[in-house]
Design a protein around this motif. Sequence first.
Motif, PDB file in Angstrom:
ATOM      1  N   HIS A  42       1.163   4.380  -3.076  1.00  0.00           N
ATOM      2  CA  HIS A  42       0.871   5.800  -2.846  1.00  0.00           C
ATOM      3  C   HIS A  42       2.039   6.715  -3.174  1.00  0.00           C
ATOM      4  O   HIS A  42       1.900   7.938  -3.118  1.00  0.00           O
ATOM      5  CB  HIS A  42       0.450   6.012  -1.388  1.00  0.00           C
ATOM      6  N   ARG A  69       0.830  -1.211   0.000  1.00  0.00           N
ATOM      7  CA  ARG A  69       0.000   0.000   0.000  1.00  0.00           C
ATOM      8  C   ARG A  69       0.859   1.254   0.000  1.00  0.00           C
ATOM      9  O   ARG A  69       0.567   2.215  -0.720  1.00  0.00           O
ATOM     10  CB  ARG A  69      -0.928   0.004   1.225  1.00  0.00           C
ATOM     11  N   ASN A  70       1.907   1.265   0.807  1.00  0.00           N
ATOM     12  CA  ASN A  70       2.768   2.439   0.848  1.00  0.00           C
ATOM     13  C   ASN A  70       3.409   2.704  -0.506  1.00  0.00           C
ATOM     14  O   ASN A  70       3.494   3.857  -0.962  1.00  0.00           O
ATOM     15  CB  ASN A  70       3.860   2.256   1.907  1.00  0.00           C
TER      16      ASN A  70
END
Length: 384
Positions: A258, A254-255
């Motif tokens: 982004h 997820r990081n």
Amino acid sequence: MGLGRGFMLTLPALRAHPAIRLAGAFDVRAEARDRFASEFDCPRHDTLEALLADPGIDAVYLATPHSLHASQAVAAARAGKHVLVEKPMALRLDECDAMIRAAQEAGVTLIVGPSHGFDAPVRAAADMIASNRFGPLRQLTTFNFTDFMYRPRHPSELDPAQGGGVVYNQASHQFDVLRRLAAHPVTEVTSIVGGWDADRPGDGAYTALVRFGDEAGGTMTYSGYGHFDSDELMGWISELGQPKNPDSYGVARRNLAHMQGDGESRAKLARGFGGEGSTTVALPVSHEHFGFVLASCERADLRLMPDGIWIFEDDRRHFHPLAEPSVPRAGVIDELVDAITGVRPPTQDGAWGRETIACCHALARSSALRRAVSVDEIKNDMEQ
């Protein structure tokens, strides 16, 4: 040499050892050089040559990109410095040979590490196996499932041609563990290497059958694709010996999703010394590990855990605890100091590191050719 993530993970052991004084560093980042000189009250070295010319430095730790290891180790040895070089030792066997030859000619120590072959549970289990208390070793079962491919990376860290991906970064750990436990060289590898994410190119997984002569063998599997987490089987203790929250599932992926523009490069730099993040690493609650490891002897199975070893004998199951760790990676620094001071020769010396690279080459070639590859075949090709 090199003040990135590798250095950060080894820094607590360097700080803690009574025979070590941090006396200088070189990194391509000026801010890292400045901070190191200030924090450790030592001269600032703005070039690699200046660092190697400093008579106050006895040994260097190479935590630089893989492609630089050979040339930097040779330069350090010729300058009369002992060398601790991060795994993988180099990318080619002839580079390993040059490093070994330079150290021998200069009369200096060459050690390859840190690697998980130095982990306390591995060393303790290796001693048990070597004692023949449970009979001969017959089988090793190892696997590790992580989010390696989704951590912040420089492009070279995912490029197999530059030693990126999991074959050289992670199989070097796993081969070291298997070889320490078996106490015999790997003779043959049969493998499949996979790259399963087009948006994250590179070798991200492998599975292999490894032979140690005719009497023993093992399996080694690794996946860095961030799905199943084998730390679940290790009491939710991370590879670095720290507690892990199961609810953080998928955070690396997820990081990364982004991050925009140069966000991944900035996140990578933040994990190094002098970066935007912390300049300290949390101390472990347990020993470091490299996933699930089960050693099967004729009369017992030994399961390595972060805090000790489960022993499954014919008539009983019992736990052999290990002392709590003081700092991570202390074992490799002990080995460095002992070798330099003449207490004992190193286990993971240049010859050991060269053998690990030959094993990694065999793993990669076996997958490419879709057949078993002997380690001797790799060595013979290099000599020709």
